[in-house]
Enzyme design. Structure first.
Site, PDB file in Angstrom:
ATOM      1  N   SER A  15      -9.392   1.615   2.683  1.00  0.00           N
ATOM      2  CA  SER A  15      -8.459   2.392   1.912  1.00  0.00           C
ATOM      3  C   SER A  15      -7.388   1.559   1.201  1.00  0.00           C
ATOM      4  O   SER A  15      -6.670   2.091   0.362  1.00  0.00           O
ATOM      5  CB  SER A  15      -7.777   3.401   2.832  1.00  0.00           C
ATOM      6  N   ILE A  71      -7.964   1.108  10.043  1.00  0.00           N
ATOM      7  CA  ILE A  71      -8.429   1.772  11.278  1.00  0.00           C
ATOM      8  C   ILE A  71      -9.951   1.765  11.327  1.00  0.00           C
ATOM      9  O   ILE A  71     -10.563   2.236  12.293  1.00  0.00           O
ATOM     10  CB  ILE A  71      -7.869   3.216  11.383  1.00  0.00           C
ATOM     11  N   GLY A  72     -10.559   1.225  10.266  1.00  0.00           N
ATOM     12  CA  GLY A  72     -12.035   1.185  10.239  1.00  0.00           C
ATOM     13  C   GLY A  72     -12.530   0.181   9.214  1.00  0.00           C
ATOM     14  O   GLY A  72     -13.660   0.283   8.740  1.00  0.00           O
ATOM     15  N   GLY A  73     -11.648  -0.754   8.843  1.00  0.00           N
ATOM     16  CA  GLY A  73     -12.054  -1.764   7.860  1.00  0.00           C
ATOM     17  C   GLY A  73     -11.217  -1.752   6.595  1.00  0.00           C
ATOM     18  O   GLY A  73     -11.515  -2.473   5.637  1.00  0.00           O
ATOM     19  N   SER A  74     -10.175  -0.963   6.566  1.00  0.00           N
ATOM     20  CA  SER A  74      -9.444  -0.728   5.312  1.00  0.00           C
ATOM     21  C   SER A  74      -8.697  -1.918   4.738  1.00  0.00           C
ATOM     22  O   SER A  74      -8.254  -1.867   3.592  1.00  0.00           O
ATOM     23  CB  SER A  74      -8.463   0.425   5.482  1.00  0.00           C
ATOM     24  N   LYS A 102       0.854  -1.191   0.000  1.00  0.00           N
ATOM     25  CA  LYS A 102       0.000   0.000   0.000  1.00  0.00           C
ATOM     26  C   LYS A 102       0.896   1.250   0.000  1.00  0.00           C
ATOM     27  O   LYS A 102       1.983   1.228   0.612  1.00  0.00           O
ATOM     28  CB  LYS A 102      -0.865  -0.035   1.264  1.00  0.00           C
ATOM     29  N   MET A 156      -6.969   8.380   3.303  1.00  0.00           N
ATOM     30  CA  MET A 156      -7.244   6.986   3.716  1.00  0.00           C
ATOM     31  C   MET A 156      -8.382   6.838   4.720  1.00  0.00           C
ATOM     32  O   MET A 156      -8.359   5.914   5.531  1.00  0.00           O
ATOM     33  CB  MET A 156      -5.962   6.361   4.306  1.00  0.00           C
TER      34      MET A 156
END
Ligand SMILES: CCCCCCCC/C=C\CCCCCCCC(=O)NCC(=O)O
Length: 587
Positions: A224, A245-248, A149, A198
């Site tokens: 992201s 940090i939230g599903g990336s 990434k 992101m």
């Protein structure tokens, strides 16, 4: 005399009026000129960066042509599953250089279609050549090309996170994870696309453009870590690395049908990965592998959890991969849910969880219903209020003198609305969206107002963790299976009107539990027909229903979760589900 005075007075009024008029015109004109010039500079930076990338791709192409490998053999290499490729490299059947050439060629072709690679890593060829001279071939990832990434720091490269202002700020050292990968014989060969800053499930930015979903170009690959997921799913890479940090990691894996693992914070070293959220330590971002098959995901996890990582980052507990947990035959007790109490998941996601349940039962495990507590409250009061803890100031500052991408416009707008106006808007929007939780999330974007409030926030997160863990422990669970998101891959540009669908993933960021994303099935016409019964009273429900139209054939993953530092157990649950499905002839 009075006539003269009157004339002087009139002329000074005239002068004041003239000065005022000139100022009124000059200030906006001046500002517009200034704005024009800095936007022109930014555009020039983008153009320069894009040209550099084109030059790098051209060089790669020339190098590949000069190597003159047999194209059919290269394609056959890309078709190999991880275990066979690893064996072939270890036995000397394939050289690291030809495997690299195979994936460079494939990745180049894939990115022409999907725009998932930001740039090739040209040092890869030298790395492959030196690996081919190594007779020991000891590294767990010997000769395997890996993709990264764009936010992973790589010596001599920048990490822009889609921000034009960060173009050209080159890093002087590799991230710890990259050093470990290289020590294990992996070859970082391409960098992959991300959404600007992101913080969304889209994948576009003004520098590298928009990435498309390999299954349907009108849809996003997720974010992201969207570039990674698209590349891996389309066959252009076997193993990659992302952040979450939230599903990336989990959401793009689900949107594209590849494997992903969000690790517990502190299991992998994050040193040398870039994020705007680094100062926010309550719900921290973590990193993890993504792969085309489960063997690849397990291999990548094992390879990272080695002594060399603990040497490079002494803050990480030296907890090597525990094969005894992964290989154990102990029967498991697993909880499952398809509705987290906020937004029901669509029929395809529900069916995938039920398939996983049946597969686990076929393997002799017990699967019981589990209801995660207070999810709507967790989403607005814990997740949103924490990740936007500084009132989005860090994000806004980064975007202020930059070119904001379409994918941040909605968040940008919501986070700029003053608190008092939100209270007024809440009443109006609340009526039209029929969803007080959604309107509350707007207030949460204002974050915490004081250190006192931040301490209260920390206390609330800890209390929720205790409550969740108690429920889990009372049931004696080893793991949980549930949807990754309330829906499958959505059309480009629709994410901000669907954000509530992310509660399924965000929960495990608040809890800091490791969670895997396992591809299980594809959306069927029956799944789409059953959408008729999907609720559509609230704003998010309406949008989920609409985004799910035409979704036949899209991948559907299941999320597999366990307690902190139990990555091996997450991987075991994933393996048990796959084995169970295979034994039932379903995979
Ligand atoms: C444009 C300025 C506003 C920014 C708003 C930030 C707060 C947004 C709140 C909720 C949206 C959360 C979406 C989460 C998407 C996944 C993010 C992720 O996992 N990123 C990975 C990483 O940062 O490494």
């Amino acid at each position: 005399m009075s006539r003269v005075l009157q004339m002087v007075e009139e002329s000074s009024y005239l002068t004041i009026a003239k000065v005022a008029a000139i100022t009124l015109v000059a200030i906006p004109v001046g500002l517009s000129i200034q704005r024009y010039f800095w936007r022109r500079d930014l555009r020039q930076k983008v153009w320069q960066r894009q040209t550099e990338c084109q030059v790098a791709f051209k060089k790669l192409n020339d190098d590949l042509n000069s190597l003159n490998f047999d194209q059919e053999k290269l394609q056959a290499i890309c078709d190999l599953p991880t275990s066979e490729l690893k064996e072939g490299l270890q036995s000397g059947k394939y050289s690291a250089l030809e495997v690299l050439a195979a994936y460079q060629t494939k990745a180049q072709n894939v990115t022409k279609r999907l725009n998932c690679v930001t740039e090739p890593i040209l040092e890869a060829e030298a790395d492959a050549k030196s690996l081919d001279e190594d007779t020991e071939k000891e590294g767990l990832l010997h000769g395997i090309p890996v993709s990264l990434k764009e936010n992973y720091q790589l010596k001599g490269y920048d990490c822009t996170m889609g921000l034009v202002n960060l173009i050209g700020k080159l890093w002087e050292d590799d991230a710890v994870l990259i050093k470990v990968l290289k020590r294990q014989g992996a070859i970082p060969f391409v960098r992959t696309n991300i959404p600007q800053i992101m913080m969304t499930y889209e994948c576009s930015n003004p520098i590298y453009g928009r990435t498309d979903n390999p299954f349907d170009a009108s849809r996003t690959p997720g974010g992201s870590t969207g570039g990674e997921a698209a590349l891996i799913a389309a066959g252009g890479s076997l193993i990659g690395f992302g952040s979450d940090i939230g599903g990336s990691i989990r959401v793009p894996s689900h949107f594209c049908g590849c494997y992903g693992l969000k690790t517990t914070l502190g299991r992998f070293s994050r040193k040398g990965t870039t994020s705007l959220s680094q100062g926010q330590t309550l719900v921290s971002g973590t990193i993890g592998p993504m792969a085309r098959d489960l063997d690849g995901l397990v291999l990548a996890t094992k390879a990272i959890l080695c002594d060399y990582m603990y040497e490079l980052d002494r803050s990480i507990p030296p907890l090597s991969f525990r094969d005894e947990i992964f290989q154990s035959k102990r029967p498991l007790k697993i909880g499952y849910y398809v509705n987290d109490g906020y937004l029901q998941s669509v029929p395809a996601c529900q069916r995938a969880v039920m398939m996983a349940k049946t597969a686990l039962e076929a393997q002799g495990h017990t699967v019981i219903s589990f209801d995660p507590p207070d999810v709507p409250w967790m989403w607005t009061e814990l997740y949103m209020k924490t990740v936007a803890g500084d009132g989005c100031r860090t994000f806004l500052e980064a975007l202020q003198k930059d070119i904001p991408d379409d994918c941040v416009h909605m968040l940008l707008f919501s986070s700029k609305v003053p608190r008092w106006l939100i209270w007024c808007l809440k009443a109006i929007i609340g009526i039209s969206t029929q969803d007080p939780v959604q309107t509350q999330s707007m207030t949460s974007l204002k974050g915490c107002r004081s250190v006192y409030e931040w301490w209260q926030q920390a206390k609330a997160v800890e209390a929720y963790k205790d409550k969740f863990l108690k429920k889990w422990s009372d049931l004696g669970l080893d793991g949980v299976i549930c949807p990754v998101l309330a829906c499958v891959a959505v059309p480009h540009g629709s994410v901000s009107s669907l954000l509530g669908a992310g509660t399924y993933s965000m929960l495990y960021n608040v809890l800091n539990y490791p969670a895997g994303s396992l591809p299980l099935t594809k959306v069927t016409s029956e799944d789409v027909q059953q959408l008729e019964n999907y609720p559509d009273r609230r704003f998010f429900e309406k949008n989920i229903k609409k985004a799910s139209e035409g979704s036949i054939g899209l991948p559907v993953n299941v999320q597999c979760v366990s307690l902190p530092f139990q990555e091996e157990l997450v991987l075991r649950v994933m393996k048990e589900i796959e084995t169970g499905l295979k034994s039932m002839g379903d995979h």
